[in-house]
Enzyme design. Structure first.
Site, PDB file in Angstrom:
ATOM      1  N   GLU A  39       0.785  -1.237   0.000  1.00  0.00           N
ATOM      2  CA  GLU A  39       0.000   0.000   0.000  1.00  0.00           C
ATOM      3  C   GLU A  39       0.817   1.288   0.000  1.00  0.00           C
ATOM      4  OE1 GLU A  39      -2.963  -0.230   3.102  1.00  0.00           O
ATOM      5  OE2 GLU A  39      -4.042  -1.858   2.090  1.00  0.00           O
ATOM      6  N   ASP A  40       2.083   1.229  -0.386  1.00  0.00           N
ATOM      7  CA  ASP A  40       2.864   2.467  -0.430  1.00  0.00           C
ATOM      8  C   ASP A  40       2.421   3.384  -1.561  1.00  0.00           C
ATOM      9  OD1 ASP A  40       4.169   1.418   1.705  1.00  0.00           O
ATOM     10  OD2 ASP A  40       6.139   1.313   0.773  1.00  0.00           O
TER      11      ASP A  40
END
Length: 884
Positions: free
Chosen positions: A438-439
């Site tokens: 989820e970066d």
């Protein structure tokens, strides 16, 4: 001399560095971590109980000193012996002293450190003093952020920014399912190795031919120490005790200084490794032996497997596909996401890892995703996946942040990545690396620089506000190509060709409009799918014994108590959990803990049932390639999205997944009439929505679908029977429908599409008549799938919401067939029948619905006999009733 190893597991002591000089406390064994040792010495309360997490925060702010004494054998006369000390894992910032001399500094929890200590050792029979000082990773992380604040903006979506600068398990800073427990200590083994020369690694890089008829490639062996030209390396490959490949290589062929040997490899008609349910998990024993003058100096062996693996991403009518193909078979990757199985990983046994993966195999789950905020997982877990056929998707350890790329960080990470790629590359279960968790959502949230289509210069990425793109789209794929060239790589989870991470047409998605975000109803999952759903979830309480273990005070054992809420880290969990409960189920009488826990469990189980069945239906045409629930497990006793709790106690959702992923499954689903939103009612004359909620629409009819899902590799002739059963009387309200069907191989087959439902009230289609609650006779639709006359799967669709239904007087009865078998039946349809579970109890099924005329047999193993089980269901008189 032969290669020897001396484990330094015993005789350790520890103390707080700034504590009294004589306050040394014993360590039971190494590996260990400071909280484990403090708890064993009764210096802290159990962090997993009550509010004790808050009482131990001081531990993470201190430096800790570990020490032990050890002896080593005499060095050989010829002086060719090398003595290394090996630290497989130090958590995290450590300074190591041997006999008063500093020999090493570490700054990465994920790196194995090996250092030559030959010149620092005392002679035989004298004690050598090994000391390790562990600095506070919490404080060092903050210092690093301050040190590099001028060159990077440390943005985080979970907990504090210091974690981004620290190569340590990110969940130690706390997460929305786990506590803040800043660990320190020798968390993996410490040992001494002595050798003249040794084999440091052996592996095979291979290709399986497109027709699967041949496996060929190269066998590699990496050597260390003082080699001689006449040394020989014996390489072999065996299966079931039969040798299928053997090769002898002379080290001096290319000079005695050669450290990396390679030799061609070819294996005709190999036995291949297949995922669970698609074939055998064939594995071979790869061995290497280093021989000098007829004696064995060193050896190494590992179990490996051969398979042909592809990630199929091709344009189609829905965008671009995303699914795995193993040995030319398309795989629907139904499974789970995985977090670290404990807040204190040093105390996790190999057996516990295998028990977790065995749970996946028992529930027909074929893929596990190792989440990017934990650790590079233990070999024992990967070994179990190899053995049982569970595919592994492994994130690199980056999660929910904008990570830095200054020079020392990149160098540190490269060492970490190369080691971990090398360690995991021989596991046949390991099929994909992903760059992070989820970066790219952090990039979207903070509008960081990202022009995927036009900016293709990695050096420019380092100068942008999103420099971690350099890690995910340049450095990681480069390292994988160099170390494991056949491995699949995906820049992130979720990610899809640089498009928004929520785009359902490409790549994988994390579908958090269930629970988080828009808080869609779980009945709406058909509108929430994607090409591969790599995260989604619904929270639920664990069973009562686990709740009692984490909250010791009986006065705090109620929903919403301070102690209970402290064990649910999800922001806004009270509103979300209660919303899903009250939208669907009745709250009657005092809301005791057992009743509320059961209601949350049924909400979670219903979510799993609908999601896995609905998204598996999209396997037809490969519209959806996989579904991974967030999450399989917990790292402490808690309330979370886990479908199995910390003690390996299954929630009803676990069984819902198992049923939905059967090799042959059947599903029935009705039209959803949303009873909480405006706009459902349409004027018949104008076709315009009136904007008025009509809570009677479900009773007025609608349509239903029936389909069969198959992971079988051949067509199966089957029969599908559809019954319509009154909820009030338990009688069939119309004649059953039976269809002969060919369940097509490895896809879904629609049996009934948009069949009209009977109304549940007389003349309900006549808008001129009032809705007569007295004549309201709702019914369930129950489908059964049979092969060769034997029922192998079933499913039930209920009129919703369940809270509108009268589910009293269900007339449940039991046959205690034996101490290990119980049969359950009901005279009227039952929703959410659950046997209470606990640690040490194993049931073959749980959390199911009952319909008249269909007995459910449950096998019982472990700490309780069948006659001692306790149960409840929706509408039961009280939460836990004893079987009589």
């Amino acid at each position: 001399m032969s290669h020897t190893r001396i484990n330094l597991s015993d005789g350790w002591f520890f103390k707080q560095q700034d504590g009294p000089s004589d306050e040394w406390l014993p360590v039971s064994k190494v590996p260990s971590q400071v909280h484990v040792d403090l708890l064993a010495n009764k210096k802290i309360p159990d962090p997993f109980v009550d509010l004790n997490e808050r009482a131990v925060q001081w531990v993470g702010e201190k430096a800790w000193l570990y020490r032990t004494y050890f002896q080593v054998p005499v060095k050989p006369d010829q002086g060719t012996c090398t003595t290394d000390i090996v630290f497989e894992g130090l958590d995290t910032f450590a300074t190591i002293f041997l006999n008063g001399t500093e020999i090493l500094k570490t700054d990465n929890m994920f790196v194995v450190y090996r250092t030559n200590v030959t010149d620092h050792l005392k002679v035989e029979s004298q004690d050598n003093l090994l000391e390790i000082v562990f600095d506070s990773a919490l404080l060092r992380g903050r210092e690093l952020v301050n040190e590099h604040a001028h060159e990077h903006n440390f943005l985080v979506r979970q907990t504090e920014s210091g974690r981004l600068a620290t190569r340590k398990a990110q969940y130690n800073w706390g997460w929305d399912w786990g506590p803040i427990l800043m660990t320190a200590g020798p968390w993996r083994p410490v040992y001494i190795e002595q050798y003249e020369a040794r084999i440091s690694d052996v592996w095979i890089q291979n290709d399986v031919s497109p027709d699967l008829g041949e496996c060929s490639g190269t066998v590699y062996a990496e050597l260390d120490g003082e080699l001689q030209p006449s040394d020989t390396l014996l390489l072999s490959l065996s299966k079931d005790g039969k040798r299928v490949y053997e090769q002898e290589v002379t080290v001096g062929t290319n000079g005695c200084s050669q450290k990396l040997l390679d030799t061609p490899f070819q294996l005709p008609q190999p036995d291949l490794w297949y995922p669970l349910g698609y074939g055998a998990q064939a594995r071979y024993d790869l061995q290497a032996k280093l021989i000098r003058d007829g004696r064995e100096l060193s050896s190494q062996s590992k179990m490996i497997g051969f398979r042909r693996t592809e990630l199929v991403q091709e344009p189609d009518a829905h965008g671009k596909s995303f699914y795995f193909r193993i040995n030319n078979i398309d795989i629907f990757s139904g499974g789970s996401c995985w977090i670290p199985t404990d807040s204190f990983l040093s105390q996790v046994s190999d057996k516990r890892y295998r028990d977790w993966i065995a749970l996946m195999a028992e529930s027909n789950q074929v893929m596990i995703r190792i989440w990017g905020g934990g650790v590079y997982e233990d070999d024992a877990l990967l070994d179990a996946c190899d053995e049982l056929g569970v595919l592994v998707w492994h994130d690199f350890q980056f999660a929910c942040g904008s990570y830095p790329t200054y020079e020392s960080f990149l160098k540190n990470f490269e060492t970490e990545a190369r080691q971990q790629i090398r360690r995991l590359r021989s596991h046949p279960s390991m099929v994909i690396w992903a760059g992070n968790n989820e970066d790219y959502q952090v990039q979207e949230r903070y509008k960081l620089d990202y022009n995927y289509d036009e900016d293709k210069d990695p050096e420019s990425w380092l100068k942008s506000t999103f420099p971690a793109r350099y890690l995910y789209e340049y450095l990681m794929p480069k390292l994988i190509k160099e170390e494991d060239r056949h491995m699949i790589y995906h820049p992130s989870s979720p990610w899809g060709d640089g498009k928004p991470t929520s785009d359902p047409s490409v790549g994988d998605i994390h579908q958090w409009n269930l629970w988080h975000g828009a808080m869609n109803k779980y009945q709406e999952v058909d509108a929430l799918g994607g090409r591969f759903v790599s995260e989604f979830g619904m929270e639920a309480y664990p069973h009562l014994p686990t709740l009692h273990a984490m909250v010791s005070d009986p006065a705090q054992r109620f929903p919403g108590s301070m102690a209970m809420d402290a064990h649910n880290k999800a922001t806004g969990h009270e509103r979300r959990m209660m919303t899903y409960v009250v939208e669907n189920f009745r709250l009657t009488g005092p809301l005791d803990l057992a009743t509320y826990a059961h209601l949350t469990q049924i909400v979670q189980a219903e979510t799993m049932r609908r999601a896995y069945k609905t998204w598996r239906r999209d396997w037809e045409g490969r519209r959806c390639g996989g579904v991974l629930v967030w999450q399989l497990n917990d790292c402490w006793p808690t309330v979370s999205w886990a479908v199995v709790d910390y003690y390996l106690v299954r929630k009803p959702a676990f069984y819902a997944i198992a049923r939905a992923l059967r090799p042959l499954d059947v599903c029935v689903e009705r039209t959803l009439h949303d009873w909480t939103q405006t706009g459902d009612l349409v004027d018949e004359n104008s076709g315009v929505k009136t904007g008025q909620v009509d809570h009677t629409l479900r009773a007025r009819g609608g349509t239903f679908d029936v389909w069969v899902a198959s992971s079988k590799l051949v067509d199966v002739e089957a029969s599908v029977s559809v019954r319509f059963i009154s909820i009030g009387s338990g009688k069939d309200v119309r004649e059953a429908i039976t269809h002969k069907v060919t369940a097509s191989a490895n896809t879904t087959t629609t049996v009934i599409r948009a069949e009209t439902c009977l109304p549940s009230i007389p003349d309900a289609e006549d808008d001129g008549k009032p809705f007569d609650m007295a004549s309201y006779d709702p019914y369930v639709i129950h489908v059964t799938l049979s092969v060769d006359g034997r029922a192998i799967a079933s499913d039930t669709s209920w009129p919703e919401p369940i809270k509108y239904l009268d589910l009293s007087d269900r007339r449940v009865s039991f046959d205690i067939v034996s101490s290990s078998r119980i049969v359950v039946r009901a005279a009227r349809p039952v929703k959410g029948f659950v046997f209470a579970e606990m640690q040490g109890l194993k049931l073959s099924d749980n959390g199911f619905d009952l319909v008249p005329g269909v007995d459910v047999t449950v096998e019982v193993e472990g700490c309780l006999t069948a006659d001692k089980l306790r149960y409840t269901f929706i509408g039961a008189p009280r939460a836990s009733l004893e079987v009589s």
